[in-house]
Design an enzyme around this catalytic site. Sequence first.
Site, short mmCIF file in Angstrom:
data_model
loop_
_atom_site.label_atom_id
_atom_site.label_comp_id
_atom_site.label_asym_id
_atom_site.label_seq_id
_atom_site.Cartn_x
_atom_site.Cartn_y
_atom_site.Cartn_z
N ASP A 39 0.86 -1.20 0.00
CA ASP A 39 0.00 0.00 0.00
C ASP A 39 0.89 1.24 0.00
OD1 ASP A 39 -2.05 1.81 0.19
OD2 ASP A 39 -2.58 1.33 2.26
N CYS A 56 -3.04 4.55 -4.64
CA CYS A 56 -3.77 5.83 -4.70
C CYS A 56 -3.40 6.62 -5.95
CB CYS A 56 -3.50 6.65 -3.45
SG CYS A 56 -1.76 7.08 -3.21
#
Length: 460
Positions: free
Chosen positions: A391, A417
């Site tokens: 992540d 993201c």
Amino acid sequence: MARLFKPRIFKAQAGKRPSSESTPSDLTIEDLSHDGRGVARHEGKTVFVAGALPGEKVQVAHYRRQKRFSECESRNISQLSADRVEPLCPHYEACGGCQLQHLSPEKQLYFKQQNLLSLLKRQQEVDVGKVLEPIFSSPYGYRSRVRLGVDAQQRLAFREQHSDKLVPIGECSVLQPSLAAVLPQLQAWLDSLPPKSGVSHIELVAGYELSGEVVTGVIIRHVKPLSDAFKQDVSAVTTPQGVFKCWFQSEKNGALQGLTGAIVDPRMYFELGEDSSLQKPIRLGFHPQDFTQVNAQVNPLMVRQALTWLELSSSDRVVDLFCGIGNFTLPMALSASKVIGIEGVESMVVRGQENGAQNDLQNSTFLALDLNSQALGALMRREKVNKLLLDPPRAGAKFVCEQMAESEVERLVYVSCNPASFARDAAILVGVGYKLTELRVLDMFPQTAHMETMALFVRV
């Protein structure tokens, strides 16, 4: 003759006045760019049109011409898209926080997913396996933290589109109700201060006490001393439910202070429970300025998807890279033999250790490590890691993905993201022996052009 529609939204970039040259009119918008602008073609050149949607016919004014593309404002729209909606926020025309309030939530999701697939298939030539339906939340009232500026007139403000200029705001429709409710009181407090008081920013954070009581946290950043009376006044702000807590920060990146000026190290909490399909609830503590996911509706669904894809069992040894406070690490520790959360930021490691102890998960370990060093590969081989969660921040994890060629990782879940860095890293993983078998978009930030992506890579 069709009635011309004058859109309420989107100004040109700061310092870029529309050109006085003749400009093409009635351009037809064909697509939506990754940052939410309409895309048209004119005389062999790509034209980006702020405020326009696919299917619309627009008249434009140029404010920047390049060799291969132009950037424009939409002046009039003679043919409206059926997907156009009225923005809820009265500040949308100038505020830079949202880019897509003029597009229906359903179509926002569609275009975000299409842009991601285009990056993977056309630019990186990565074959995508199964594409799952997007995960989404309420389109408004979802955001659990925000940082506001304070302008020269001591008004709460956000940055203008494409600019450092501050735009005064009286409300924000994407904030959680508990945060939105205190904005008028905070503005009234700012109005009571003397001119040039030195208050430069205000951060709002939603969370819970350890007891479960709702907390609305506020951090006041000030570059000049504030009197005790003014501190007491802002601490008296009330919330519709729960408690209001206020801290002060007198130096950039400095420690937080309480009412007396003493340094404090506060904690707020959130819980992962039934929405995450966990065996038992996990309570995570965080400092008000720690990174946490801003969408409390999407986050537990994201954790549940990661657990489903990893297919954890009591024999699995897992590494969680860029682990933060343990948002994925600790839920995984409920099922795996051992989970190691690794971070480059020492304070996050401390927070992860606190949370592991708080939740009595003895099989979780948190380490600080440079994730661009060979030490990572050595650790994974030594610990016999067979599953991994990744992540990373917006820059992605190019170095980590390149190291996977020599790992024993069978299943890898990548949470991103940034679609561009994810597409690059996906191509690297495919090149070192993995297959992208499942993909899912998460609308963590409705009304904006930002998105989260989750993908499962399986070694072939």
